[in-house]
Design an enzyme around this catalytic site. Structure first.
Site, PDB file in Angstrom:
ATOM      1  N   GLY A   1       0.468  33.207  25.148  1.00  0.00           N
ATOM      2  CA  GLY A   1       1.553  32.210  24.734  1.00  0.00           C
ATOM      3  C   GLY A   1       2.671  32.998  24.320  1.00  0.00           C
TER       4      GLY A   1
ATOM      5  N   TYR B   1      -6.329  19.019  15.577  1.00  0.00           N
ATOM      6  CA  TYR B   1      -5.634  20.325  15.609  1.00  0.00           C
ATOM      7  C   TYR B   1      -6.185  21.005  14.208  1.00  0.00           C
ATOM      8  CZ  TYR B   1      -1.950  23.627  15.219  1.00  0.00           C
ATOM      9  OH  TYR B   1      -1.098  24.645  15.202  1.00  0.00           O
TER      10      TYR B   1
ATOM     11  N   GLY C   1       4.601  33.145  19.895  1.00  0.00           N
ATOM     12  CA  GLY C   1       4.281  34.355  20.555  1.00  0.00           C
ATOM     13  C   GLY C   1       5.437  35.031  21.076  1.00  0.00           C
TER      14      GLY C   1
ATOM     15  N   GLY D   1       8.385  30.412  21.849  1.00  0.00           N
ATOM     16  CA  GLY D   1       8.022  30.080  20.103  1.00  0.00           C
ATOM     17  C   GLY D   1       7.294  31.458  19.497  1.00  0.00           C
TER      18      GLY D   1
END
Length: 257
Positions: A15, A152, A21, A19
């Protein structure tokens, strides 16, 4: 920028195109590591790698598919022989009321947030140097009881449990496994995944800042700073922890629910 040197180390960031990552990849590269970033969109990855610099390589791969991650491991082995650091960061997040959590919705969370982290580490272990460092991404959502985040929070709590098991399973190889749990850090995903407008993101950040002791929301690079620390020799006696990087929000949030 971190002062911890990772010169000569090879790191993988899942990722890594956007963001958290991207922030992690930036800090790892600045610390001297050769960094591989993965994600599903090659165009996004290529743009990120160009911005991050010459010691960053992009490979398109879906973390929820073990064959994809084995292909990434093969590429790293061919080019660098071995791997020292894993920042397993890929994640999918959306809120939905308890009554609206469908099987497909829950499976989508499991696929990326849990299976993706498991398959990433499984695929990389054969090429990982003894004494390496694995950093998994959880979330403060795992333990604050935030409404509408059943799926989540469940997957992110499971990540912490998985890491604790791996600390003992990998002790013979002296591979440390730690978790970083970000707090409120607005990224591109707030708009592209959550569907928020820029104005809504701004309002959200302001609301969060009022609840955070340091008085502001975080930045992706601040997660990167934590990752570099956990990847470096400066954290050599730290293993199995969940490092919450949230400006102190979880210390005051639970009592307000």
């Amino acid at each position: 920028m971190s002062t911890h040197s990772l010169s000569g180390k090879v790191a993988l960031v899942t990722g890594g195109g956007t963001g958290l990552g991207f922030g992690g990849a930036r800090r790892l590269a600045e610390a001297g590591a050769d960094v591989y970033i993965t994600g599903r969109r090659q165009d996004v990855l290529d743009k990120a790698a160009q911005e991050l610099g010459p010691n960053v390589r992009a490979i398109a791969a879906d973390v929820s598919k073990k064959d994809d991650m084995l292909r990434v491991a093969s590429a790293i082995r061919e080019e660098k022989a071995a791997l020292d650091i894993i920042f397993s960061n890929s994640g999918y997040y959306q809120g939905r009321p308890l009554e609206g959590v469908s099987e497909d919705f829950f499976d989508a969370m499991l696929k990326v947030n849990l299976k993706g982290q498991l398959f990433t580490v499984q695929a990389m272990l054969p090429i990982m140097n003894d004494g390496g460092s694995i950093i998994l991404t959880s979330s403060m959502t795992a333990f604050i009881g935030l409404p509408q985040y059943t799926a989540y929070a469940a997957t992110k709590a499971a990540v912490i449990g998985m890491a604790r098991v791996w600390t003992t399973e990998l002790k013979s190889r002296n591979i440390r496994v730690n978790v970083v749990s970000p707090g409120a850090i607005p990224t591109e995903g707030y708009e592209t995944v959550q569907g928020m407008t820029p104005e809504q993101v701004k309002d959200f950040a302001e609301k969060c800042a009022a609840e955070i002791p340091v008085g502001r929301v975080g930045k992706a690079e601040e997660i990167g700073d934590a990752v570099v620390f956990l990847a470096s020799d400066a954290s050599s006696f730290i293993n199995g922890i969940n490092l919450v990087v949230d400006g102190g929000q979880t210390q005051v949030y639970a009592g307000r629910l």
